[in-house]
Enzyme design. Structure first.
Site, PDB file in Angstrom:
ATOM      1  N   SER A 141       1.036  -1.026  -0.109  1.00 27.83           N
ATOM      2  CA  SER A 141      -0.126   0.126  -0.040  1.00 27.83           C
ATOM      3  C   SER A 141       1.220   1.445  -0.179  1.00 27.83           C
ATOM      4  O   SER A 141       1.989   1.669  -0.664  1.00 27.83           O
ATOM      5  CB  SER A 141      -0.991  -0.202   1.382  1.00 27.83           C
ATOM      6  OG  SER A 141      -1.646   1.030   1.041  1.00 27.83           O
ATOM      7  N   GLU A 245      -2.034  -2.669  -8.166  1.00 27.40           N
ATOM      8  CA  GLU A 245      -3.202  -2.663  -7.686  1.00 27.40           C
ATOM      9  C   GLU A 245      -3.706  -0.983  -6.959  1.00 27.40           C
ATOM     10  O   GLU A 245      -2.675   0.221  -6.512  1.00 27.40           O
ATOM     11  CB  GLU A 245      -2.763  -3.737  -5.644  1.00 27.40           C
ATOM     12  CG  GLU A 245      -2.000  -2.933  -5.077  1.00 27.40           C
ATOM     13  CD  GLU A 245      -2.340  -2.335  -3.637  1.00 27.40           C
ATOM     14  OE1 GLU A 245      -3.505  -2.565  -3.699  1.00 27.40           O
ATOM     15  OE2 GLU A 245      -2.094  -1.341  -3.555  1.00 27.40           O
ATOM     16  N   HIS A 315      -4.905  -5.146  -1.727  1.00 27.77           N
ATOM     17  CA  HIS A 315      -5.906  -5.758  -0.207  1.00 27.77           C
ATOM     18  C   HIS A 315      -6.127  -6.306  -0.236  1.00 27.77           C
ATOM     19  O   HIS A 315      -7.726  -6.419   0.257  1.00 27.77           O
ATOM     20  CB  HIS A 315      -6.239  -3.229  -0.254  1.00 27.77           C
ATOM     21  CG  HIS A 315      -5.490  -2.588   0.220  1.00 27.77           C
ATOM     22  ND1 HIS A 315      -4.613  -2.473  -0.496  1.00 27.77           N
ATOM     23  CD2 HIS A 315      -5.327  -2.028   0.979  1.00 27.77           C
ATOM     24  CE1 HIS A 315      -3.698  -1.084  -0.582  1.00 27.77           C
ATOM     25  NE2 HIS A 315      -4.383  -0.852   0.787  1.00 27.77           N
TER      26      HIS A 315
END
Length: 346
Positions: A141, A245, A315
């Site tokens: 992330s 992502e 995630h």
């Protein structure tokens, strides 16, 4: 030179350095650097380079998870600090990272969580110290900012995967063992289970354009990566396999970020694309929004390179541990990729 010509020349002069932010200047000069091997019993450093946790239990869980994996834990001096939404000041957070890389007793560094703020640290990191002390760095992330910068400035292979306070379910533990301890040349295939459905629905992959490609992996979170555009902390895209992502992004924002990658020339340089999960990125009710599928087709199909979506990257409760900088072969028809070379020092 007339005024218009002067302005045009000045504008080009200003833009040209930013084009180097694709990574062609700084990253191309950095040979790939492999981390030292990791073994049970080693010391793992826990740091908080991004957001602060809202519950100290999460920090306790991160420590306990590393100990349960078989490691001794050393925490950063400020890993439980807080300044606004951040886990301490920029100097404190960067200082913890620099100290962990410099500490010979620490063999790997695990980020307690993501969130926001890691990009603020990039000018404060000691990349010379990182190059002299290559070791595992694990997180995802917002930690994408660290993966990109360390790849661009030090050439070190880092690892995109679970954070310390995240889920350490059997799948993630197995990934940790296979990638970081057993040092396997892993074949990354989604875990697909039918459950009570007639045909499997979860963790399905979909080919965007078929074919195979080889190259070193770069990427991570789409939002964080594109926010580094024009900076010296974005790695070289040429011949790379790009993995992406994201989470909780409206499709129009995903479209804007892909447009940035296209306009800066990055998409035209990559050899293949792996799109993981964009969790909670669905269009809203009614009309007026492109779908994620349409956006990926618009930007990736014209490239004529192998690409697929749905990899277990993002995630997710269960996620791959992906070596950023590791050389892989992508098979877009099968929806898989595999490591071709070791990503640790012999």
């Amino acid at each position: 030179m007339d005024r218009r010509g002067f302005i045009r020349t000045a504008a080009l002069t200003a833009v040209l350095p930013s084009l180097g932010g694709i990574g062609t200047a700084s990253a191309a000069a950095r040979p790939r650097l492999l981390p030292v091997p990791l073994a049970k019993g080693d010391t793992i450093g826990l740091v908080s380079p991004s957001s602060a946790t809202d519950d100290s239990l999460n920090l306790q869980l991160a420590r306990e998870a590393m100990e349960a994996l078989g490691f001794t834990v050393k925490t950063g001096a400020h890993y439980d600090a807080r300044r606004g939404h951040l886990a301490g000041t920029d100097a404190q957070r960067a200082g913890d990272l620099n100290a962990m890389f410099a500490d010979k007793a620490v063999k790997a560094i695990v980020c307690t969580r993501g969130g926001s703020g890691a990009a603020r640290l990039l000018p404060l990191l000691d990349y010379a110290v990182i190059r002299r002390n290559p070791k595992v760095l694990l997180g995802y992330s917002d930690i994408t900012a660290l993966h990109c910068a360390i790849q661009a400035q030090a050439g070190l292979v880092t690892f995109h995967g679970p954070i310390g306070s995240g889920s350490w379910n059997p799948f993630n533990v197995d990934q940790f063992r296979r990638v970081l301890l057993d040092r396997e040349l892993v074949d990354y295939r989604n875990k697909v289970e039918a459950g009570d459905e007639l045909v499997p629905r979860r963790n399905r992959t979909l080919t965007i354009r078929g074919g195979k490609a080889r190259g070193e992996l770069i990427g991570g979170n789409l939002t964080v990566l594109t926010a580094l555009a024009g900076s010296p902390y974005l790695p070289d895209f040429r011949g790379r396999i790009l993995f992406l992502e994201d989470v909780s992004e409206a499709p129009y924002r995903v479209d804007r970020m892909f447009s940035t990658l296209k306009l800066m020339g990055a998409l035209d340089q990559v050899a293949g694309v792996i799109f993981g999960e964009c969790s909670d990125c669905n269009p809203g009710d009614g009309y007026g929004s492109l779908t994620l599928e349409q956006i990926l087709d618009d930007y990736l199909l014209p490239l004529g390179i192998p690409a697929y979506r749905g990899a277990m990257i993002g995630h997710l409760r269960e996620q791959f541990i992906v070596p950023v900088g590791g050389k892989v072969e992508l098979d877009a028809d099968a929806g898989t990729f595999r490591l071709l070379e070791p990503v640790f020092q012999a």
